[in-house]
Design a protein around this motif. Sequence first.
Motif, PDB file in Angstrom:
ATOM      1  N   ILE A   5       0.849  -1.182   0.000  1.00 39.02           N
ATOM      2  CA  ILE A   5       0.000   0.000   0.000  1.00 39.02           C
ATOM      3  C   ILE A   5       0.890   1.239   0.000  1.00 39.02           C
ATOM      4  N   PRO A  42       2.524   4.780   0.650  1.00 42.08           N
ATOM      5  CA  PRO A  42       2.573   5.713   1.784  1.00 42.08           C
ATOM      6  C   PRO A  42       1.690   6.942   1.544  1.00 42.08           C
ATOM      7  N   LEU A  58      -1.714   5.941   2.630  1.00 40.51           N
ATOM      8  CA  LEU A  58      -1.739   5.880   4.092  1.00 40.51           C
ATOM      9  C   LEU A  58      -1.761   7.284   4.692  1.00 40.51           C
ATOM     10  N   LEU A  89      -5.247   8.556   4.463  1.00 42.73           N
ATOM     11  CA  LEU A  89      -6.056   7.963   5.530  1.00 42.73           C
ATOM     12  C   LEU A  89      -5.802   8.667   6.857  1.00 42.73           C
ATOM     13  N   ALA A  90      -4.534   9.005   7.111  1.00 39.95           N
ATOM     14  CA  ALA A  90      -4.201   9.689   8.360  1.00 39.95           C
ATOM     15  C   ALA A  90      -4.846  11.064   8.416  1.00 39.95           C
TER      16      ALA A  90
END
Length: 265
Positions: free
Chosen positions: A12, A14, A17, A20-21
């Motif tokens: 996945i 970064p 991610l 998402l954060a």
Amino acid sequence: MSASSTRSGPQISPIFLGLLAVTGVSAWGVWADAAVPTGFAVFLFVVSAWIVSLCLHEYAHARTAFHGGDVSVGAKGYLTLNPLKYTHALLSVVLPVLFVVMGGIGLPGGAVFIERDRIRGRLRHSLVSAAGPLTNAALAAALTAPFWLGAVDDVPVAFRCALAFLAMLQVTAAVLNFLPVPGLDGYGVLEPWLSPALRRRVEPFAPFGLIAVFACLWIPEVNAVFWQGVDSLMTALGVSWQETAYGLEYFRFWEGEPRNVTVPR
């Protein structure tokens, strides 16, 4: 792609991610009414969550194509959920975000390049096209679950309205994508079942399909029917037009946050 990544599957990205954060932190900011202005937190939450949904939409196309026989999507990076790997990041990410900011509508994104000659069977081709808008439909159902389950009474109003607006974007994206117009996923579902002669005649119009749809939406009568349909779907999912409208007002924080917000109980 290295041997180790092949064995373990694509990693996945970064970037995804990070998105998402941002979505999680901004969602907490809206819920907790943190130090940042509520409207700005709603804006960050909706935009980041919308980009996440665009990534999932394109991933669904690519993953379905991968299982249908087009293993090239792995080498192209489509299975990493990295939006920068799309064939045209402008069409897939930038324009959909701009349309949300300007018009509050979920523009169909688009572009992972599928090598269709690797996929055998008309049903598989249809499933590849349907996978994207079905993802939007699934996200709409998930985002509205608190509403149709009657679990929003104790949810902060700003967060409740932000969820409603984000769900509306998913509904509009699914509806527009499923239109049987050349260039959109709805036509891609039907195309394998059409005669080769008809497909050849229609093919030149594919680049203009989305433009034609939005031109039609400028026609007041068409626009009214479209939004009435969207409102009916949202009502069926337990979301009122007031919640969606207030969500849009929170989102447009530069116009001032809504006052005297009242939502149905």
